[in-house]
Design a protein around this motif. Structure first.
Motif, PDB file in Angstrom:
ATOM      1  N   ASP A  32       0.818  -1.213   0.000  1.00 59.39           N
ATOM      2  CA  ASP A  32       0.000   0.000   0.000  1.00 59.39           C
ATOM      3  C   ASP A  32       0.853   1.266   0.000  1.00 59.39           C
ATOM      4  N   GLY A  33       2.051   1.185   0.588  1.00 62.98           N
ATOM      5  CA  GLY A  33       2.914   2.364   0.632  1.00 62.98           C
ATOM      6  C   GLY A  33       3.340   2.855  -0.734  1.00 62.98           C
ATOM      7  N   ASP A  34       3.272   1.976  -1.740  1.00 64.93           N
ATOM      8  CA  ASP A  34       3.668   2.363  -3.101  1.00 64.93           C
ATOM      9  C   ASP A  34       2.530   3.041  -3.853  1.00 64.93           C
ATOM     10  N   LEU A  35       1.305   2.957  -3.323  1.00 64.08           N
ATOM     11  CA  LEU A  35       0.137   3.434  -4.056  1.00 64.08           C
ATOM     12  C   LEU A  35      -0.285   4.834  -3.620  1.00 64.08           C
ATOM     13  N   GLU A  36      -0.647   5.632  -4.590  1.00 66.07           N
ATOM     14  CA  GLU A  36      -1.278   6.930  -4.345  1.00 66.07           C
ATOM     15  C   GLU A  36      -2.729   6.820  -4.807  1.00 66.07           C
ATOM     16  N   VAL A  37      -3.645   6.979  -3.873  1.00 66.93           N
ATOM     17  CA  VAL A  37      -5.073   6.861  -4.169  1.00 66.93           C
ATOM     18  C   VAL A  37      -5.652   8.261  -4.353  1.00 66.93           C
ATOM     19  N   ILE A  38      -6.234   8.496  -5.520  1.00 65.54           N
ATOM     20  CA  ILE A  38      -6.733   9.825  -5.875  1.00 65.54           C
ATOM     21  C   ILE A  38      -8.253   9.762  -5.992  1.00 65.54           C
ATOM     22  N   PRO A  39      -8.975  10.467  -5.119  1.00 70.87           N
ATOM     23  CA  PRO A  39     -10.436  10.385  -5.161  1.00 70.87           C
ATOM     24  C   PRO A  39     -11.053  11.432  -6.085  1.00 70.87           C
ATOM     25  N   MET A  40     -12.299  11.191  -6.429  1.00 66.61           N
ATOM     26  CA  MET A  40     -13.147  12.203  -7.038  1.00 66.61           C
ATOM     27  C   MET A  40     -14.058  12.711  -5.922  1.00 66.61           C
ATOM     28  N   PHE A  41     -13.936  14.004  -5.573  1.00 61.03           N
ATOM     29  CA  PHE A  41     -14.731  14.608  -4.499  1.00 61.03           C
ATOM     30  C   PHE A  41     -15.406  15.836  -5.104  1.00 61.03           C
ATOM     31  N   HIS A  42     -16.658  15.657  -5.501  1.00 57.23           N
ATOM     32  CA  HIS A  42     -17.333  16.654  -6.332  1.00 57.23           C
ATOM     33  C   HIS A  42     -18.508  17.287  -5.587  1.00 57.23           C
ATOM     34  N   MET A  43     -18.530  18.627  -5.571  1.00 60.16           N
ATOM     35  CA  MET A  43     -19.638  19.344  -4.946  1.00 60.16           C
ATOM     36  C   MET A  43     -20.860  19.315  -5.858  1.00 60.16           C
ATOM     37  N   MET A  44     -21.988  18.869  -5.300  1.00 64.66           N
ATOM     38  CA  MET A  44     -23.230  18.822  -6.061  1.00 64.66           C
ATOM     39  C   MET A  44     -24.010  20.134  -5.926  1.00 64.66           C
ATOM     40  N   LEU A  45     -24.199  20.574  -4.680  1.00 61.45           N
ATOM     41  CA  LEU A  45     -24.941  21.819  -4.438  1.00 61.45           C
ATOM     42  C   LEU A  45     -24.756  22.236  -2.993  1.00 61.45           C
ATOM     43  N   CYS A  46     -25.127  23.478  -2.711  1.00 63.27           N
ATOM     44  CA  CYS A  46     -25.118  24.008  -1.350  1.00 63.27           C
ATOM     45  C   CYS A  46     -26.480  24.639  -1.076  1.00 63.27           C
ATOM     46  N   ALA A  47     -26.996  24.431   0.138  1.00 64.57           N
ATOM     47  CA  ALA A  47     -28.283  25.028   0.499  1.00 64.57           C
ATOM     48  C   ALA A  47     -28.191  26.550   0.478  1.00 64.57           C
ATOM     49  N   GLU A  48     -27.025  27.079   0.848  1.00 63.10           N
ATOM     50  CA  GLU A  48     -26.788  28.519   0.816  1.00 63.10           C
ATOM     51  C   GLU A  48     -25.558  28.781  -0.049  1.00 63.10           C
ATOM     52  N   PRO A  49     -25.733  28.987  -1.337  1.00 64.04           N
ATOM     53  CA  PRO A  49     -24.583  29.184  -2.225  1.00 64.04           C
ATOM     54  C   PRO A  49     -23.857  30.491  -1.940  1.00 64.04           C
ATOM     55  N   ASP A  50     -22.566  30.499  -2.234  1.00 67.12           N
ATOM     56  CA  ASP A  50     -21.734  31.693  -2.081  1.00 67.12           C
ATOM     57  C   ASP A  50     -21.144  32.018  -3.447  1.00 67.12           C
ATOM     58  N   LEU A  51     -21.623  33.111  -4.035  1.00 68.86           N
ATOM     59  CA  LEU A  51     -21.184  33.480  -5.377  1.00 68.86           C
ATOM     60  C   LEU A  51     -20.006  34.441  -5.364  1.00 68.86           C
ATOM     61  N   THR A  52     -19.493  34.746  -4.176  1.00 75.06           N
ATOM     62  CA  THR A  52     -18.407  35.725  -4.090  1.00 75.06           C
ATOM     63  C   THR A  52     -17.033  35.113  -4.348  1.00 75.06           C
ATOM     64  N   GLN A  53     -16.905  33.801  -4.193  1.00 70.44           N
ATOM     65  CA  GLN A  53     -15.611  33.167  -4.418  1.00 70.44           C
ATOM     66  C   GLN A  53     -15.798  31.719  -4.872  1.00 70.44           C
ATOM     67  N   ALA A  54     -14.891  31.296  -5.739  1.00 69.14           N
ATOM     68  CA  ALA A  54     -14.941  29.921  -6.240  1.00 69.14           C
ATOM     69  C   ALA A  54     -14.327  28.979  -5.209  1.00 69.14           C
TER      70      ALA A  54
END
Length: 343
Positions: free
Chosen positions: A233-255
């Motif tokens: 396992d020490g040789d492996l790098e595990v890369i996830p997909m962590f994707h935001m679907m939505l927010c109940a209170e969106p913030d449009l001031t910053q990405a």
């Protein structure tokens, strides 16, 4: 003659030798004494208990593997007295046929299965293999069956392409032609796409990523299923997909930047961080493993997740585990962050 001139002449001579006798990365055949030794072993095994007698037969046939066994081509063709001891019963001119239909496959444990069509009259098969970047170091395996199961290359050669050639051997009819070089690519790391959410821990330290800032940090910890990867396992790098679907209170001031995950302190875990404003905005994410990479082999494999393999989580104040602050201080800090976010 100067030392420099001598080196130049040696270099030119080496280049000429390489042009006249180019290096051939394929074995052309077995040495004469090796052929005689294997013929003797093949005949010996047919009289015994198969591969269980291999070591005894190799010891018994050792004299046939000596370079001084013969002094003439006629003697070498007969392997001194093997043709007399084991005369051909019929069809004296019959020749061994070549290897056909060579196939290979890796299983889930990264063990290799190699097979080929049986060759008539073959008593044994010699499987010769080597890393393609080092033909001078090769190994051979003797088998009485037209296959090898649960076979693995040495860890040193695991990341290399490996070449395999097979020679059919008969104690009576001699050696067949060596097969064409079959190149077997290195295995690619495999892993289950599923992740298990182990914890979400809040810390009252500022989170800064690119042009994004938050007054607190949430560390997300995932666990993944162990892999049978030979290098561990020490040789492996595990890369996830962590994707935001939505927010109940969106913030449009910053990405919001995509969090980067790395190896966790515990085995078979990865950890990443997001800003604490995600919890009062009640942001929802989906996640799975997207890619796995071997550091030593420098090989990456994309993981194809199905619908059922994706997990989901809503980052909210009710799901965060407090690490440092007391419950009262925790909510005071949240109120402060919330008021700052609404300004």
């Amino acid at each position: 003659m100067s030392l420099f001139s001598l080196r130049i002449q040696i270099l030119i001579l080496s280049i000429l030798i390489y042009i006249i006798f180019p290096i051939n990365c394929q074995l052309q055949g077995l040495a004469k004494q090796q052929t005689c030794l294997l013929r003797c072993v093949a005949f010996c095994l047919t009289k015994g208990n198969g591969e269980n007698e291999l070591q005894a037969c190799e010891q018994r046939c050792k004299p046939y593997g000596e370079p001084g066994l013969c002094s003439s081509d006629r003697c070498w063709r007969k392997c001194r007295d093997l043709d007399d001891i084991n005369p051909r019963p019929n069809k004296p001119d019959e020749k061994m046929k070549p290897i056909d239909n060579f196939t290979f496959i890796y299983d889930e444990q990264y063990l290799l299965s190699i097979s080929w069509n049986p060759v008539p009259n073959a008593d044994i098969y010699v499987v010769v293999h080597w890393a393609t970047n080092s033909i001078l170091q090769y190994s051979q395996i003797i088998t009485t069956s037209p296959f090898l199961h649960n076979f693995t290359f040495s860890p040193h050669n695991l990341c290399q392409e490996n070449a395999v050639q097979v020679v059919p051997i008969s104690g009576i009819y001699g050696t067949g032609p060596m097969s064409e070089q079959n190149v077997i690519p290195p295995p690619r790391p495999q892993i289950s796409p599923r992740l298990k959410l182990l914890s979400m821990i809040y810390e009252p330290k500022k989170y800064v990523a690119q042009n994004y800032e938050a007054n607190g940090t949430i560390t997300i910890k995932f666990g993944y299923e162990p892999s049978a990867w030979p290098l561990g396992d020490g040789d492996l790098e595990v890369i996830p997909m962590f994707h935001m679907m939505l927010c109940a209170e969106p913030d449009l001031t910053q990405a919001v930047p995509v969090p980067e995950f790395s190896k966790g302190k515990d085995q078979y875990t990865i950890e990443g961080q997001v800003g604490s404003d995600m919890m009062y905005r009640k942001c929802k994410f989906i996640y799975s493993i997207q890619e796995v990479h071997s550091d030593q082999c420098d090989i990456s494999e994309y993981v194809h997740a199905k619908t059922d393999d994706f997990g989901n989580v809503e980052i909210s104040m009710y799901q965060i585990v407090q690490k440092v602050l007391s419950l009262f201080e925790f909510f005071l800090h949240l109120a402060k962050c919330s008021s700052q976010g609404k300004k």
